[in-house]
Motif scaffolding. Structure first.
Motif, PDB file in Angstrom:
ATOM      1  N   PHE F  87       0.825  -1.205   0.000  1.00 60.04           N
ATOM      2  CA  PHE F  87       0.000   0.000   0.000  1.00 60.04           C
ATOM      3  C   PHE F  87       0.859   1.254   0.000  1.00 60.04           C
ATOM      4  O   PHE F  87       0.699   2.150  -0.825  1.00 60.04           O
ATOM      5  CB  PHE F  87      -0.943   0.007   1.201  1.00 60.04           C
ATOM      6  CG  PHE F  87      -1.581   1.332   1.447  1.00 60.04           C
ATOM      7  CD1 PHE F  87      -2.479   1.858   0.530  1.00 60.04           C
ATOM      8  CD2 PHE F  87      -1.275   2.085   2.572  1.00 60.04           C
ATOM      9  CE1 PHE F  87      -3.069   3.095   0.737  1.00 60.04           C
ATOM     10  CE2 PHE F  87      -1.859   3.320   2.781  1.00 60.04           C
ATOM     11  CZ  PHE F  87      -2.749   3.822   1.864  1.00 60.04           C
ATOM     12  N   TRP F  88       1.820   1.297   0.906  1.00 59.89           N
ATOM     13  CA  TRP F  88       2.641   2.513   0.980  1.00 59.89           C
ATOM     14  C   TRP F  88       3.503   2.663  -0.259  1.00 59.89           C
ATOM     15  O   TRP F  88       3.738   3.764  -0.750  1.00 59.89           O
ATOM     16  CB  TRP F  88       3.489   2.518   2.249  1.00 59.89           C
ATOM     17  CG  TRP F  88       2.665   2.801   3.455  1.00 59.89           C
ATOM     18  CD1 TRP F  88       2.377   1.945   4.464  1.00 59.89           C
ATOM     19  CD2 TRP F  88       1.948   4.004   3.748  1.00 59.89           C
ATOM     20  NE1 TRP F  88       1.540   2.533   5.383  1.00 59.89           N
ATOM     21  CE2 TRP F  88       1.267   3.804   4.958  1.00 59.89           C
ATOM     22  CE3 TRP F  88       1.807   5.240   3.107  1.00 59.89           C
ATOM     23  CZ2 TRP F  88       0.465   4.773   5.551  1.00 59.89           C
ATOM     24  CZ3 TRP F  88       1.011   6.212   3.697  1.00 59.89           C
ATOM     25  CH2 TRP F  88       0.355   5.974   4.904  1.00 59.89           C
ATOM     26  N   ALA F  89       3.984   1.543  -0.782  1.00 59.58           N
ATOM     27  CA  ALA F  89       4.772   1.605  -2.010  1.00 59.58           C
ATOM     28  C   ALA F  89       3.923   2.224  -3.116  1.00 59.58           C
ATOM     29  O   ALA F  89       4.384   3.089  -3.863  1.00 59.58           O
ATOM     30  CB  ALA F  89       5.241   0.211  -2.405  1.00 59.58           C
ATOM     31  N   ASP F  90       2.663   1.821  -3.198  1.00 59.56           N
ATOM     32  CA  ASP F  90       1.809   2.363  -4.255  1.00 59.56           C
ATOM     33  C   ASP F  90       1.535   3.851  -4.053  1.00 59.56           C
ATOM     34  O   ASP F  90       1.544   4.625  -5.001  1.00 59.56           O
ATOM     35  CB  ASP F  90       0.474   1.604  -4.307  1.00 59.56           C
ATOM     36  CG  ASP F  90       0.661   0.207  -4.845  1.00 59.56           C
ATOM     37  OD1 ASP F  90       1.748  -0.067  -5.383  1.00 59.56           O
ATOM     38  OD2 ASP F  90      -0.262  -0.612  -4.703  1.00 59.56           O
ATOM     39  N   VAL F  91       1.274   4.235  -2.801  1.00 61.44           N
ATOM     40  CA  VAL F  91       0.978   5.645  -2.549  1.00 61.44           C
ATOM     41  C   VAL F  91       2.160   6.530  -2.946  1.00 61.44           C
ATOM     42  O   VAL F  91       1.989   7.594  -3.538  1.00 61.44           O
ATOM     43  CB  VAL F  91       0.615   5.877  -1.073  1.00 61.44           C
ATOM     44  CG1 VAL F  91       0.619   7.359  -0.751  1.00 61.44           C
ATOM     45  CG2 VAL F  91      -0.740   5.292  -0.764  1.00 61.44           C
ATOM     46  N   TYR F  92       3.365   6.049  -2.635  1.00 59.59           N
ATOM     47  CA  TYR F  92       4.540   6.855  -2.948  1.00 59.59           C
ATOM     48  C   TYR F  92       5.099   6.553  -4.323  1.00 59.59           C
ATOM     49  O   TYR F  92       6.118   7.090  -4.716  1.00 59.59           O
ATOM     50  CB  TYR F  92       5.635   6.627  -1.901  1.00 59.59           C
ATOM     51  CG  TYR F  92       5.406   7.382  -0.626  1.00 59.59           C
ATOM     52  CD1 TYR F  92       6.070   8.565  -0.367  1.00 59.59           C
ATOM     53  CD2 TYR F  92       4.502   6.931   0.317  1.00 59.59           C
ATOM     54  CE1 TYR F  92       5.863   9.262   0.796  1.00 59.59           C
ATOM     55  CE2 TYR F  92       4.281   7.620   1.487  1.00 59.59           C
ATOM     56  CZ  TYR F  92       4.963   8.793   1.726  1.00 59.59           C
ATOM     57  OH  TYR F  92       4.738   9.486   2.874  1.00 59.59           O
ATOM     58  N   GLY F  95       8.944   1.418  -5.340  1.00 62.11           N
ATOM     59  CA  GLY F  95       9.558   0.903  -4.125  1.00 62.11           C
ATOM     60  C   GLY F  95       9.462  -0.613  -4.112  1.00 62.11           C
ATOM     61  O   GLY F  95       8.407  -1.167  -4.392  1.00 62.11           O
ATOM     62  N   ASP F  96      10.564  -1.235  -3.745  1.00 62.55           N
ATOM     63  CA  ASP F  96      10.619  -2.693  -3.844  1.00 62.55           C
ATOM     64  C   ASP F  96      10.191  -3.331  -2.526  1.00 62.55           C
ATOM     65  O   ASP F  96      10.922  -3.318  -1.542  1.00 62.55           O
ATOM     66  CB  ASP F  96      12.050  -3.102  -4.211  1.00 62.55           C
ATOM     67  CG  ASP F  96      12.126  -4.591  -4.464  1.00 62.55           C
ATOM     68  OD1 ASP F  96      11.159  -5.301  -4.110  1.00 62.55           O
ATOM     69  OD2 ASP F  96      13.144  -5.031  -5.005  1.00 62.55           O
ATOM     70  N   VAL F  97       8.993  -3.898  -2.508  1.00 60.21           N
ATOM     71  CA  VAL F  97       8.444  -4.439  -1.267  1.00 60.21           C
ATOM     72  C   VAL F  97       9.239  -5.635  -0.779  1.00 60.21           C
ATOM     73  O   VAL F  97       9.577  -5.734   0.412  1.00 60.21           O
ATOM     74  CB  VAL F  97       6.968  -4.821  -1.486  1.00 60.21           C
ATOM     75  CG1 VAL F  97       6.444  -5.573  -0.294  1.00 60.21           C
ATOM     76  CG2 VAL F  97       6.139  -3.586  -1.759  1.00 60.21           C
ATOM     77  N   GLU F  98       9.590  -6.536  -1.701  1.00 60.80           N
ATOM     78  CA  GLU F  98      10.280  -7.763  -1.263  1.00 60.80           C
ATOM     79  C   GLU F  98      11.638  -7.434  -0.646  1.00 60.80           C
ATOM     80  O   GLU F  98      12.014  -7.999   0.388  1.00 60.80           O
ATOM     81  CB  GLU F  98      10.462  -8.721  -2.438  1.00 60.80           C
ATOM     82  CG  GLU F  98       9.140  -9.225  -3.033  1.00 60.80           C
ATOM     83  CD  GLU F  98       8.208  -9.777  -1.972  1.00 60.80           C
ATOM     84  OE1 GLU F  98       8.679 -10.456  -1.047  1.00 60.80           O
ATOM     85  OE2 GLU F  98       6.995  -9.482  -2.058  1.00 60.80           O
ATOM     86  N   ALA F  99      12.336  -6.494  -1.280  1.00 61.38           N
ATOM     87  CA  ALA F  99      13.647  -6.123  -0.747  1.00 61.38           C
ATOM     88  C   ALA F  99      13.503  -5.547   0.658  1.00 61.38           C
ATOM     89  O   ALA F  99      14.310  -5.839   1.556  1.00 61.38           O
ATOM     90  CB  ALA F  99      14.320  -5.109  -1.671  1.00 61.38           C
ATOM     91  N   LEU F 130       9.956   2.635   5.516  1.00 63.45           N
ATOM     92  CA  LEU F 130      10.882   3.684   5.072  1.00 63.45           C
ATOM     93  C   LEU F 130      11.595   3.285   3.791  1.00 63.45           C
ATOM     94  O   LEU F 130      11.918   4.128   2.958  1.00 63.45           O
ATOM     95  CB  LEU F 130      11.919   3.949   6.159  1.00 63.45           C
ATOM     96  CG  LEU F 130      11.390   4.629   7.412  1.00 63.45           C
ATOM     97  CD1 LEU F 130      12.463   4.662   8.475  1.00 63.45           C
ATOM     98  CD2 LEU F 130      10.931   6.031   7.070  1.00 63.45           C
ATOM     99  N   LEU F 131      11.860   1.994   3.648  1.00 59.61           N
ATOM    100  CA  LEU F 131      12.615   1.555   2.465  1.00 59.61           C
ATOM    101  C   LEU F 131      11.739   1.614   1.210  1.00 59.61           C
ATOM    102  O   LEU F 131      12.247   1.846   0.125  1.00 59.61           O
ATOM    103  CB  LEU F 131      13.140   0.142   2.664  1.00 59.61           C
ATOM    104  CG  LEU F 131      14.104  -0.035   3.830  1.00 59.61           C
ATOM    105  CD1 LEU F 131      14.629  -1.455   3.871  1.00 59.61           C
ATOM    106  CD2 LEU F 131      15.260   0.942   3.707  1.00 59.61           C
ATOM    107  N   VAL F 132      10.444   1.390   1.350  1.00 51.40           N
ATOM    108  CA  VAL F 132       9.628   1.400   0.136  1.00 51.40           C
ATOM    109  C   VAL F 132       9.201   2.801  -0.288  1.00 51.40           C
ATOM    110  O   VAL F 132       8.841   3.005  -1.439  1.00 51.40           O
ATOM    111  CB  VAL F 132       8.370   0.505   0.248  1.00 51.40           C
ATOM    112  CG1 VAL F 132       8.737  -0.923   0.540  1.00 51.40           C
ATOM    113  CG2 VAL F 132       7.386   1.039   1.260  1.00 51.40           C
ATOM    114  N   VAL F 133       9.218   3.774   0.639  1.00 51.91           N
ATOM    115  CA  VAL F 133       8.743   5.090   0.204  1.00 51.91           C
ATOM    116  C   VAL F 133       9.819   5.862  -0.553  1.00 51.91           C
ATOM    117  O   VAL F 133       9.514   6.831  -1.238  1.00 51.91           O
ATOM    118  CB  VAL F 133       8.194   5.954   1.354  1.00 51.91           C
ATOM    119  CG1 VAL F 133       7.103   5.223   2.081  1.00 51.91           C
ATOM    120  CG2 VAL F 133       9.285   6.379   2.289  1.00 51.91           C
ATOM    121  N   LYS F 134      11.093   5.440  -0.409  1.00 49.15           N
ATOM    122  CA  LYS F 134      12.147   6.016  -1.243  1.00 49.15           C
ATOM    123  C   LYS F 134      12.210   7.543  -1.149  1.00 49.15           C
ATOM    124  O   LYS F 134      12.132   8.246  -2.145  1.00 49.15           O
ATOM    125  CB  LYS F 134      11.952   5.643  -2.715  1.00 49.15           C
ATOM    126  CG  LYS F 134      12.048   4.176  -3.009  1.00 49.15           C
ATOM    127  CD  LYS F 134      12.959   3.928  -4.188  1.00 49.15           C
ATOM    128  CE  LYS F 134      13.311   2.459  -4.337  1.00 49.15           C
ATOM    129  NZ  LYS F 134      14.231   2.012  -3.261  1.00 49.15           N
TER     130      LYS F 134
END
Ligand code: HEM
Ligand code: ATP
Ligand code: ATP
Ligand code: MG
Ligand code: MG
Lengths: 206, 55, 243, 218, 218, 206
Positions: F87-92, F95-99, F130-134
């Motif tokens: 979800f957060w990856a999509d909003v921002y 962003g790599d979720v698995e990583a 934090l890692l997925v929002v880049k």
């Protein structure tokens, strides 16, 4: 006055997390529960406080002697610090509210609503509750989260005073609390696949 | 007292109710005002005292 | 010197201190003249009998109930645009007065309706929209008391007041539409007024003036109370923080 | 934007709070009506259209706090406010999600429940149309109320109190459409008004809501 | 015990959620009824007693989650469960606090609101009596429902759903008393039943609630 | 890419808490915000993240570059760990979720609902966000609360990697995070009675 746990198996979400846990804490003694995240400390403490049933094993301790403090402090945002403590003092019958406020350096904040305290101040208020309930067995889950060094020292003094009057404490924590205490590492008791056969509610289906 | 005829009850109760509401409103307003004034004076006095001590 | 000077709480308090005594006197005098004149020295109406005396309470309170809301709307706008604390507090102070006025209008109207229409209450557009106004007032006051940070309380209630005003106007039209034809011309109020103008008119004017002044006095006084309360809060917060 | 909508829909379904419960509350009100006013069929059929609108409105009203309260409690709202998504869009989407999960099922179910209350035959069509046109306004206005009360402990009932006066015009026209429809009268007039209200709120309210939410998060 | 009652009362007043809001919701329902069924006075006076009972019931219903939800969220409930106060007593007291802060004001206000709905004159007395006798049952049953749903995220609507079937007998007899009273018929029969229900629930429900709460906290 | 704060005064509940705060954080640098409980760290961070307005002073940093993580993690209990991150990856955007799951050793728990994570696991998931929002500027409020040592090390590695790619971090904490960073003690900037004259909304009433 003591707390003895024998061969205890505790479950979370229907599956055992820890199996065969045995230890005992004597009056005047504090034990630190250690273990990595997710190892089952919270589950164990809740079981000992009788908030959930053990899967197997015995817990020897009078539930009426236990004071439990979890991560959420049970504070009402709309009551002032003093009113919060007074409520718990009344429920447990007695307990000196002013002394407890004093012990955690909250006297200055006594009239402020809990909603308006900072994270650490709230936490201190949650710990002050332990002083007004006057129970000899303290079961604490990560009590020093968000406390600064001075406050951790206050807490350490509180625990020492409690032990000196014959109380005992079982504390789950990842941090150094600044006083000598026996450590008990739960990671040795991680429930293995075999332990699952011990009677948690999923067992019937396995 | 004027003759209110058959509607005496209505007219009098309208006047009575209005009087009650207005009196309650005015009384509450004045009472709160007094109370807050006194409390504020107290707080201000405390602070002045402290200020003096601090030098 | 601009009028915004009085947005300063201290200046405002000083001014209101000077004005208030006169305002109290005027309002009670006008009320006394209007009501005594109206109650004791006006004839009965040929159709409404003595109930016409209720007009001296009903009409002024109804007027003030609406005007109080209007004043709150203006004060809210001032707060949102210029962020003068006094105007936010004045809006807060006016709301309970508005509630009381609405209540008086509702009660006197209901008491009047019993002999005139044979019922305490009908869902006539005017009465209905008044009830809705009452709801708005209650919501407004409840919101003030639910938010404890004074500034965000002022922000939120101001927005409520503005959006609420739009919807209040909408409801007024909706209600008119809704009860059209269903309710047989209950408002004999209007033509009555024009018919019997003069005898009832002059005491009514005094009574209205009395209500207006009373409203002003109450709002000024209550605003002063709110300012002091706010000051006390500020002092106490400072004391705790810097002790 | 799609992510937010999707997430809200998933949460509504998974948390068990969505579809089912609004509908269930609607059913509850409809069932309790005969118990409270008595079972006379002719009385019921006179009040059916109104009772159904009232029930739908209450069901909407009570699910409003789900729009924002949960996201506020767990800190999502702070994070959303600092995210690239404009708050206006976020609120509009949340209102849309609320409409899809709560109001739409009501619209579909209303004719069914109409049977329980002896709704006259021509009423079914008009009831559905009026709900379809009117309920989006309820969701959008509700989002405004939710933004006003976000962060207030137990804002639930306060939320209802604030929102209900705002609902009055929608209810009046909506119920009027349904009632006239049920009596076989012409209902296009109030329907046009209802449509106007809905269009107006959709166009303007998200801005008011976003402004309010920004204030509330301060 | 006194401490708990006092604290609950203080919280209800201070959090702004108590007295006022239940009452306000009641007023809301009463006001919305004419908007939805139309303003005809004779129709209104026929459904007045029922609508008032329904409104009071809904106002009670919606404030139920305040009984336990807040205490659960901030951990107070865990601490209460490990405190010397028996859970049965705690729940009975919480139900009492709910009745005092929510239901009692409704009972007092109901006759006033009766005026708005053209309640026939003899109805006022019977309405008040029936509410006075019936509402304690609503609070006690509500505490049971609150215990069942404690800890479920957004248990609010689910709570309503579970509790409503339990409210049906109370509503039937209560509304029957008020309706018969309003029509000038003899209402002592249903009143006796209503009293019986209330007495029974007061005697038994706290034990069921405490048992349920213990399970829910597991 | 840098964060500069000049003469900042921040207020809480209408009264200034900190006054005249100035510091700057360059790309590749991490600064630890220190200060006792209630000194105003949280307030300062919220102001820098633009969640509240400053009373006075400037904040030089592009709000679109900031990722803020508060004590509450913004996790949905009913979504799985992976769904939360997605979800957060999509909003921002991206962003790599698995990583991110991998980096915080959550891959094993990816399908588990957030409600069923332990305190520390939840916290790790919050940090993985934090890692997925880049975003290059990290503003973190007590990020390592309830983390065990191994997880703190994971977090330290995450921060180091972030700095190495030109990011910067401002972290309020009472604990030692296991990597070298400049410290900034806010207690020196406590707002004094005089500072109250600076325009906080209470000022008009004092
Ligand atoms: C609960 C019942 C009633 C309510 C809520 C109510 C409300 C109002 C309101 C809001 C106004 C002010 C309208 C305006 O200035 O624009 C008003 C004016 C007035 N009302 Fe009532 N009313 C009620 C019952 C009655 C009754 C029963 C009568 C007399 C038979 C009456 C006679 C009048 C008169 C004469 C005016 C002044 C009209 C004018 O100057 O425009 N009202 N009422
Ligand atoms: N409902 C559930 N279903 C399945 N597993 C669960 C459920 N709830 C918790 N768990 C798991 O049980 C384990 C024990 O959790 P517990 O909260 O006791 O850990 P902990 O030692 O307190 O950890 P921490 O230090 O992070 O607080 C964790 O691995 C957690 O993921
Ligand atoms: N609404 C309020 N009204 C008055 N004072 C408040 C309010 N909210 C917070 N405070 C006070 O503001 C100060 C700053 O709080 P803040 O949360 O920023 O501290 P902090 O440095 O983050 O502390 P901690 O380390 O305990 O989290 C505290 O002393 C707190 O008591
Ligand atoms: Mg834990
Ligand atoms: Mg903090």
């Amino acid at each position: 006055m003591m707390l003895r746990v024998k061969d205890l198996t505790v479950a979370r979400g229907g599956l055992p997390v820890l199996a065969g846990v045995s230890f005992s804490v004597d009056a005047g003694q504090a034990v630190m529960l250690r273990g990595p995240n997710g190892s089952g400390k919270t589950t164990l403490l809740r079981t000992i406080a009788r908030l959930q049933d053990p899967v197997a094993g015995q817990i020897e301790c009078d539930p009426d002697q236990v004071a439990y403090a979890a991560h959420s402090d049970g504070l009402k945002s709309m009551l002032s610090a003093r009113e919060n403590l007074r409520f718990w003092a009344d429920v447990y019958g007695g307990g000196d509210v002013e002394a407890a406020l004093e012990a955690f350096e909250l006297s200055r904040l006594a009239e402020r609503m809990a909603a308006h305290l900072s994270a650490g101040q709230r936490r201190r208020l949650g710990l002050a509750r332990l002083l007004v309930v006057k129970r000899p067995i303290w079961i604490l889950d990560e009590p020093t989260v968000s406390l600064d060094e001075a406050s951790v020292a206050l807490f350490a003094n509180g625990v020492k005073a409690h032990l000196a009057t014959g109380g005992l404490a079982l504390i789950a924590t990842h941090l150094d609390l600044g006083f000598a205490a026996e450590r008990f590492d739960v990671s040795a008791y991680r429930a293995t696949a075999e332990a699952v056969g011990l009677g948690a509610s999923d067992e019937a289906f396995l | 007292m004027p003759d209110l005829g058959k509607y005496a009850a209505e007219v009098l109760s309208a006047y009575g109710a209005t009087c009650v509401v207005l009196c309650v409103l005015v009384a509450a307003t004045l009472w709160q005002g007094r109370k807050v004034r006194a409390e504020l004076a107290q707080v201000e006095k405390n602070q002045d005292g402290k200020g003096a001590q601090d030098g | 010197m601009s009028i915004w000077e009085y947005a300063n709480p201290v200046k405002f308090l000083r001014l209101s201190e000077r004005v208030l005594p006169a305002l109290w006197v005027i309002s009670f005098a006008c009320l006394a003249i209007g009501l005594i004149w109206g109650f004791f020295f006006t004839p009965d109406d040929f159709r409404q009998g003595s109930t016409v005396k209720i007009i001296y309470l009903h009409v002024p309170s109804a007027l003030m109930a609406i005007n109080a809301w209007f004043m709150m709307l203006v004060a809210s706008l001032i707060w949102l645009i210029r962020r003068h604390h006094v105007s936010a507090l004045a809006a807060k102070a006016a709301a309970p007065v508005g509630i009381a006025m609405t209540l008086i209008a509702l009660i006197t109207g209901a008491v009047w309706g019993q002999p005139m229409w044979g019922t305490w209450w009908v869902w006539d557009p005017r009465l209905t929209s008044f009830l809705i106004l009452f709801l708005f007032y209650i919501g407004y006051v409840a919101l003030w008391s639910a938010v404890d940070d004074p500034d965000s309380a002022a922000d939120l209630t101001s927005m409520l007041c503005i959006v609420g005003s739009v919807f209040a106007v909408l409801s007024r039209y909706a209600v008119n539409f809704w009860n059209q034809g269903l309710h047989q011309g209950a408002s004999l109020s209007l033509d009555k007024e024009t018919n019997v103008a003069n005898v009832f008119y002059h005491p009514l004017l005094f009574s209205i003036a009395g209500f207006v002044c009373l409203f002003l006095a109450l709002v000024l006084y209550r605003t002063g109370t709110e300012i002091r309360r706010r000051r006390m809060r500020a002092l106490m917060a400072r004391e705790v923080r810097h002790a | 934007m799609r992510a937010l909508l999707l997430r809200d829909l998933i949460l509504a379904i998974r948390a068990g709070g969505g579809f089912g419960l609004g509908l269930a509350f609607f059913l509850i009100v409809v069932v309790l009506v005969p118990f409270s006013v008595g079972p006379a069929p002719e009385l019921l059929s006179r009040i059916a259209a109104g009772a159904l609108w009232l029930g739908a409105l209450l069901a909407c009203l009570l699910s409003l706090d789900r729009i924002l309260a949960l996201d506020w409690e767990d800190g999502t709202l702070d994070l959303l406010a600092t995210s690239p998504l404009p708050l206006e869009a976020a609120l509009a989407i949340k209102a849309l999600a609320h409409w899809l999960t709560t109001a739409l099922p009501l619209v579909v179910a209303a004719p069914l429940f109409g049977v329980l209350l002896n709704l006259p035959a021509p009423g079914f069509f008009w009831l559905t149309v009026s709900l379809l046109v009117g309920t989006p306004a309820l969701s959008i206005i509700g989002a405004f109320g939710a933004a006003l009360t976000v962060g207030l402990k137990r804002g639930g009932l306060l939320l209802s109190l604030l929102v209900v006066p705002l609902y009055v015009p929608t209810l009046i026209f909506g119920a009027e459409v349904a009632r006239r429809g049920a009596e076989g009268l012409d209902a296009t007039g109030p329907l046009a008004m209802l449509g106007g209200i809905t269009a107006g709120t959709i166009a303007l309210m998200p801005f008011a809501s976003a402004a309010v939410l920004r204030m509330a998060l301060k």
